[in-house]
Design a protein around this motif. Structure first.
Motif, PDB file in Angstrom:
ATOM      1  N   ARG A 144     -35.460  -6.943  21.675  1.00 49.59           N
ATOM      2  CA  ARG A 144     -36.942  -7.650  21.377  1.00 49.59           C
ATOM      3  C   ARG A 144     -37.456  -6.738  20.157  1.00 49.59           C
ATOM      4  O   ARG A 144     -38.242  -7.381  19.507  1.00 49.59           O
ATOM      5  CB  ARG A 144     -37.815  -7.494  22.634  1.00 49.59           C
ATOM      6  CG  ARG A 144     -37.231  -8.258  23.759  1.00 49.59           C
ATOM      7  CD  ARG A 144     -38.502  -8.650  24.629  1.00 49.59           C
ATOM      8  NE  ARG A 144     -38.942  -7.424  25.499  1.00 49.59           N
ATOM      9  CZ  ARG A 144     -38.320  -7.096  26.518  1.00 49.59           C
ATOM     10  NH1 ARG A 144     -37.448  -7.529  27.045  1.00 49.59           N
ATOM     11  NH2 ARG A 144     -38.744  -6.088  26.898  1.00 49.59           N
ATOM     12  N   ILE A 145     -37.433  -5.582  20.224  1.00 52.58           N
ATOM     13  CA  ILE A 145     -37.918  -4.452  18.907  1.00 52.58           C
ATOM     14  C   ILE A 145     -37.246  -5.222  17.800  1.00 52.58           C
ATOM     15  O   ILE A 145     -37.691  -5.649  16.725  1.00 52.58           O
ATOM     16  CB  ILE A 145     -37.589  -3.239  19.268  1.00 52.58           C
ATOM     17  CG1 ILE A 145     -38.371  -2.545  20.317  1.00 52.58           C
ATOM     18  CG2 ILE A 145     -37.885  -2.409  17.810  1.00 52.58           C
ATOM     19  CD1 ILE A 145     -38.042  -1.078  20.978  1.00 52.58           C
ATOM     20  N   ALA A 146     -35.841  -5.418  17.731  1.00 49.58           N
ATOM     21  CA  ALA A 146     -35.272  -5.782  16.489  1.00 49.58           C
ATOM     22  C   ALA A 146     -35.817  -7.151  16.084  1.00 49.58           C
ATOM     23  O   ALA A 146     -35.840  -7.539  14.913  1.00 49.58           O
ATOM     24  CB  ALA A 146     -33.790  -6.021  16.675  1.00 49.58           C
ATOM     25  N   THR A 147     -35.801  -8.095  17.034  1.00 47.59           N
ATOM     26  CA  THR A 147     -36.422  -9.491  16.910  1.00 47.59           C
ATOM     27  C   THR A 147     -37.879  -9.443  16.419  1.00 47.59           C
ATOM     28  O   THR A 147     -37.998  -9.902  15.168  1.00 47.59           O
ATOM     29  CB  THR A 147     -36.482 -10.346  18.178  1.00 47.59           C
ATOM     30  OG1 THR A 147     -35.160 -10.600  18.568  1.00 47.59           O
ATOM     31  CG2 THR A 147     -36.944 -11.655  17.897  1.00 47.59           C
ATOM     32  N   ALA A 148     -38.689  -8.372  16.816  1.00 45.70           N
ATOM     33  CA  ALA A 148     -39.954  -8.445  16.230  1.00 45.70           C
ATOM     34  C   ALA A 148     -39.980  -7.883  14.822  1.00 45.70           C
ATOM     35  O   ALA A 148     -40.646  -8.457  13.977  1.00 45.70           O
ATOM     36  CB  ALA A 148     -40.901  -7.432  17.064  1.00 45.70           C
ATOM     37  N   GLN A 149     -39.026  -6.825  14.683  1.00 43.68           N
ATOM     38  CA  GLN A 149     -38.815  -6.483  13.423  1.00 43.68           C
ATOM     39  C   GLN A 149     -38.514  -7.592  12.190  1.00 43.68           C
ATOM     40  O   GLN A 149     -39.222  -7.668  11.198  1.00 43.68           O
ATOM     41  CB  GLN A 149     -37.781  -5.335  13.312  1.00 43.68           C
ATOM     42  CG  GLN A 149     -37.784  -4.726  11.874  1.00 43.68           C
ATOM     43  CD  GLN A 149     -38.685  -3.886  11.174  1.00 43.68           C
ATOM     44  OE1 GLN A 149     -39.601  -3.214  11.806  1.00 43.68           O
ATOM     45  NE2 GLN A 149     -38.672  -3.623  10.053  1.00 43.68           N
ATOM     46  N   ASP A 150     -37.376  -8.293  12.859  1.00 51.83           N
ATOM     47  CA  ASP A 150     -37.014  -9.300  11.901  1.00 51.83           C
ATOM     48  C   ASP A 150     -38.316 -10.653  11.692  1.00 51.83           C
ATOM     49  O   ASP A 150     -38.404 -11.105  10.573  1.00 51.83           O
ATOM     50  CB  ASP A 150     -35.901 -10.103  12.435  1.00 51.83           C
ATOM     51  CG  ASP A 150     -35.008 -11.079  11.579  1.00 51.83           C
ATOM     52  OD1 ASP A 150     -34.870 -10.594  10.273  1.00 51.83           O
ATOM     53  OD2 ASP A 150     -35.156 -12.226  11.889  1.00 51.83           O
ATOM     54  N   ASP A 151     -38.988 -10.964  12.614  1.00 54.43           N
ATOM     55  CA  ASP A 151     -39.988 -11.820  12.628  1.00 54.43           C
ATOM     56  C   ASP A 151     -40.902 -11.572  11.717  1.00 54.43           C
ATOM     57  O   ASP A 151     -41.708 -12.295  10.943  1.00 54.43           O
ATOM     58  CB  ASP A 151     -40.632 -12.226  13.921  1.00 54.43           C
ATOM     59  CG  ASP A 151     -39.748 -12.843  14.895  1.00 54.43           C
ATOM     60  OD1 ASP A 151     -38.842 -13.349  14.402  1.00 54.43           O
ATOM     61  OD2 ASP A 151     -39.864 -12.930  16.219  1.00 54.43           O
ATOM     62  N   ILE A 152     -41.442 -10.129  11.611  1.00 52.06           N
ATOM     63  CA  ILE A 152     -42.487  -9.350  10.858  1.00 52.06           C
ATOM     64  C   ILE A 152     -42.107  -9.304   9.303  1.00 52.06           C
ATOM     65  O   ILE A 152     -42.892  -9.807   8.498  1.00 52.06           O
ATOM     66  CB  ILE A 152     -43.205  -8.237  11.533  1.00 52.06           C
ATOM     67  CG1 ILE A 152     -43.856  -8.579  12.577  1.00 52.06           C
ATOM     68  CG2 ILE A 152     -44.046  -7.571  10.490  1.00 52.06           C
ATOM     69  CD1 ILE A 152     -43.877  -7.350  13.463  1.00 52.06           C
ATOM     70  N   THR A 153     -40.791  -8.504   9.296  1.00 50.86           N
ATOM     71  CA  THR A 153     -40.430  -8.209   7.830  1.00 50.86           C
ATOM     72  C   THR A 153     -39.253  -8.992   7.390  1.00 50.86           C
ATOM     73  O   THR A 153     -39.022  -9.053   6.120  1.00 50.86           O
ATOM     74  CB  THR A 153     -40.228  -6.720   8.010  1.00 50.86           C
ATOM     75  OG1 THR A 153     -39.078  -6.651   8.473  1.00 50.86           O
ATOM     76  CG2 THR A 153     -41.267  -5.790   8.347  1.00 50.86           C
ATOM     77  N   GLY A 154     -38.577  -9.599   8.025  1.00 47.17           N
ATOM     78  CA  GLY A 154     -37.280 -10.243   7.605  1.00 47.17           C
ATOM     79  C   GLY A 154     -36.200  -9.283   7.527  1.00 47.17           C
ATOM     80  O   GLY A 154     -35.188  -9.762   6.979  1.00 47.17           O
ATOM     81  N   ASP A 155     -36.249  -8.017   7.891  1.00 49.32           N
ATOM     82  CA  ASP A 155     -35.343  -7.016   7.543  1.00 49.32           C
ATOM     83  C   ASP A 155     -35.561  -5.701   8.211  1.00 49.32           C
ATOM     84  O   ASP A 155     -36.619  -5.716   8.818  1.00 49.32           O
ATOM     85  CB  ASP A 155     -35.407  -6.781   5.897  1.00 49.32           C
ATOM     86  CG  ASP A 155     -34.008  -6.183   5.595  1.00 49.32           C
ATOM     87  OD1 ASP A 155     -33.067  -6.143   6.067  1.00 49.32           O
ATOM     88  OD2 ASP A 155     -34.155  -5.514   4.248  1.00 49.32           O
TER      89      ASP A 155
END
Length: 109
Positions: A23-34
């Motif tokens: 979920r942390i990784a998904t949130a990171q990707d949703d916010i920054t795309g990387d």
């Protein structure tokens, strides 16, 4: 691909801790795309260090307070050292795009 978010989405995760990390990784990707792989590595290291301290008898509440203090200190540091840049500067935007794409693409020789 070496996109961490893609790998995490394809895995069927059962472990609650692993689900939290996904979920942390998904949130990171949703916010920054990387940065999903980096986020997973940082969280993994924090958990490893927390486990070490817990086994030494440190109370979990003390660990949480320490993490919050570290977060506050880091955000203050970022605010103090951030540079203001011209977002219309084409050369700067090209450098940012190249830097980001380098982590997603393999160079063909």
């Amino acid at each position: 691909t070496k996109d961490g978010n893609t790998l995490l989405h394809e895995m069927q995760i059962q472990n609650p801790t692993a689900c939290m990390i996904a979920r942390i990784a998904t949130a990171q990707d949703d916010i920054t795309g990387d940065g999903t792989t980096s986020a997973v590595l940082v969280v993994g290291e924090m958990m490893k260090q927390a486990e070490r301290h817990l086994s030494d008898g440190v109370h979990p509440r003390l660990l949480c307070e320490g993490i919050e203090l570290a977060k506050t200190s880091l955000l203050e540091y970022i605010d103090r050292t951030a540079l203001v840049k011209d977002c219309a500067d084409r050369d700067l935007l090209l450098q940012i795009a190249q830097c980001s794409l380098r982590t997603k693409m393999h160079r063909v020789h």
